[in-house]
Design an enzyme around this catalytic site. Sequence first.
Site, PDB file in Angstrom:
ATOM      1  N   HIS A  25       0.807  -1.218   0.000  1.00  0.00           N
ATOM      2  CA  HIS A  25       0.000   0.000   0.000  1.00  0.00           C
ATOM      3  C   HIS A  25       0.840   1.267   0.000  1.00  0.00           C
ATOM      4  CE1 HIS A  25      -4.080   1.550  -0.074  1.00  0.00           C
ATOM      5  NE2 HIS A  25      -3.540   2.618   0.478  1.00  0.00           N
ATOM      6  N   TYR A  29       1.509   5.320  -2.756  1.00  0.00           N
ATOM      7  CA  TYR A  29       1.926   6.709  -2.552  1.00  0.00           C
ATOM      8  C   TYR A  29       3.258   6.982  -3.242  1.00  0.00           C
ATOM      9  CZ  TYR A  29      -1.931   6.113   0.505  1.00  0.00           C
ATOM     10  OH  TYR A  29      -3.188   5.797   0.960  1.00  0.00           O
ATOM     11  N   HIS A  68     -11.595   0.250  -8.667  1.00  0.00           N
ATOM     12  CA  HIS A  68     -10.968   1.282  -7.827  1.00  0.00           C
ATOM     13  C   HIS A  68      -9.527   1.530  -8.236  1.00  0.00           C
ATOM     14  CE1 HIS A  68      -8.844   2.923  -4.344  1.00  0.00           C
ATOM     15  NE2 HIS A  68      -8.138   1.807  -4.293  1.00  0.00           N
ATOM     16  N   PHE A  69      -8.794   0.458  -8.440  1.00  0.00           N
ATOM     17  CA  PHE A  69      -7.356   0.526  -8.670  1.00  0.00           C
ATOM     18  C   PHE A  69      -7.028   1.345  -9.921  1.00  0.00           C
ATOM     19  CE2 PHE A  69      -3.330  -1.512 -10.086  1.00  0.00           C
ATOM     20  CZ  PHE A  69      -2.593  -1.332  -8.936  1.00  0.00           C
ATOM     21  N   HIS A  70      -7.846   1.217 -10.954  1.00  0.00           N
ATOM     22  CA  HIS A  70      -7.543   1.901 -12.211  1.00  0.00           C
ATOM     23  C   HIS A  70      -7.905   3.383 -12.174  1.00  0.00           C
ATOM     24  CE1 HIS A  70      -6.983  -2.192 -13.667  1.00  0.00           C
ATOM     25  NE2 HIS A  70      -6.362  -1.674 -14.704  1.00  0.00           N
ATOM     26  N   ARG A 119     -13.155 -10.866  -8.897  1.00  0.00           N
ATOM     27  CA  ARG A 119     -12.080  -9.998  -9.363  1.00  0.00           C
ATOM     28  C   ARG A 119     -11.402 -10.571 -10.596  1.00  0.00           C
ATOM     29  NH1 ARG A 119      -7.229  -7.661  -5.491  1.00  0.00           N
ATOM     30  NH2 ARG A 119      -6.066  -6.535  -7.085  1.00  0.00           N
ATOM     31  N   ARG A 120     -11.225 -11.886 -10.614  1.00  0.00           N
ATOM     32  CA  ARG A 120     -10.550 -12.542 -11.735  1.00  0.00           C
ATOM     33  C   ARG A 120     -11.393 -13.705 -12.233  1.00  0.00           C
ATOM     34  NH1 ARG A 120      -6.513 -12.033  -7.698  1.00  0.00           N
ATOM     35  NH2 ARG A 120      -5.121 -10.268  -8.138  1.00  0.00           N
TER      36      ARG A 120
END
Length: 560
Positions: free
Chosen positions: A223, A227, A377-379, A440-441
Amino acid sequence: MAPRQITLSTSWKRLLQLELLFPAALLTLGIYHGLLQTLYRAGLIRSTSFLGLEYYQGLTLHGVVNAIVFTTFFSVAFGNVLVLYYLERSPNSRVAWASLVMMLIGTLAASWAILSGRASVLYTFYPPLRAHPSFYIGAAMIVVGSWLSFFNWIPCYLNWRKANPGKKTPMGIVGILTAFIVWFFATVPLAVEVLFMLIPWSMGWVSGINVTIARTLFWFFGHPLVYFWLIPAYTMFYVMLPQLSGGKLYSDRAGRLTFMLFVIFSAPVGLHHQFSDPGIGVGWKWLHSLVTFGVAIPSFLTAFTLAASMEHGARESGGRGYFQWWGKLPFFSSDRWLFGYFFCGLVLFLFGGITGIINASVNMNTLVHNTAWIPGHFHTTLGGPTYLAFIAMTLFLVAGIQGKTIAFPRLNVWVPYLWLGGVMLFSIGLSMGGLRGEPRRTNMGLSYVDPSSPLFQPSWKWTTLMGAGGGTIMFLSMVAFFTVLVATLLKKSSTAPGIALPTSESYHDEPAGLFDRFRPWILIALLLLAITYIPPFIQIFQSTSSVSGGFYPSSPVVIP
């Protein structure tokens, strides 16, 4: 006033171009396999790509290249540029070249393992999925190579401070040093996992591995990595975006406070990825969740400061009213084309931040955990401010170093808006599917939209097709971007080669105080890390979690 331009030596020109263009070339593979993931889910293709890579090979390549290789190479190159430009000092060129060579060798070693089918372990490389040793050794070399560059900048920074007592450190330097302090905090536990657990295990020197310890060490890294991606983009926003908007940075102190808050809050957040993991007390997961909410504070500060800065620029250009001033911003300016990339990234991160807060909540996380919501979310985080800022600055720097103007300037202006539309469509589709339980996959060859597939659910059909549509638009926008990049590289030089970074003045130029010193913030960060991680690790070591053997993803056979 035109920005100051610096001229680079031949050695630095070659180094920076390699650091920028090598990962950009690999990025084409990562982008291509990103498109394939959406087509797999929609059942439009089956088990392999035209390169012969299977589903999980392609997914690993997509994640490793886009999220680790490209971002690390770019951040090192950008850091070298900022040190050369703002400190007006040249880092040791031998160390810089050693850093690049080590990262290149590491990338090639990890790529060989992935392309040969020996490392289909995704970018998280969770055990008991086991990769070839060259994958782990390559990853370690990329990290160590990036450390060399970071350590190479520190003497330049200290010498500058000694020569400029009482003068504020340039904001660009504050930003990039913050990024690599966070990177160092993150990669030390990764180094422990790779060197002392994964490499001996993959070599066969030990028979098993403690999965909970490995996962905890990974998310100690995983995580804060977000950042490390985000802070170089924030550096561009604070340093360049107000000037591109036609105005000034609203508050110098707010920018410096933002970076120092990232130093203390970015690392002790990893357990919010492990809410369902046994062996870790609920109280410690709750504490990491609380700190994750805290790390949203610098982003809220940034949203306010940058919005105020853009409003100032627009009003300086004649903007009026409560909302009409937006029309004076250079959304489609060919001269200030960086603005469009930065602005679209900020729009996407608005949604990425909101969905990230949901992920950090213990109760709401149980609803979206391991569903299609997560890549949605990630993209909007990595694919938003980070990705758009990084590719834009790659094009900007390469063109400047070679003394070339941007090819197809009108097409280039539209690239970020096409990407914005694609990511929004992709993210909404996957997020809505995730709320309906869409995984997710998927497995190779199994579709969510084919009624004959065992994975078929009627409510997932339109969300999956929406995701595939968004992914296709994203791919087309990158075809447009690489058309601009390659055409720019093929043009003849028409301007003086060099680097001239647009740099903003401050509207409120307050004294920096503690916000211009790293030491107290690093000490607070280390104390917070000790509080949030030492007790959970003690619990894990005292738990009854078993040691697991290994699995190669292409086979269900357990490796003893």
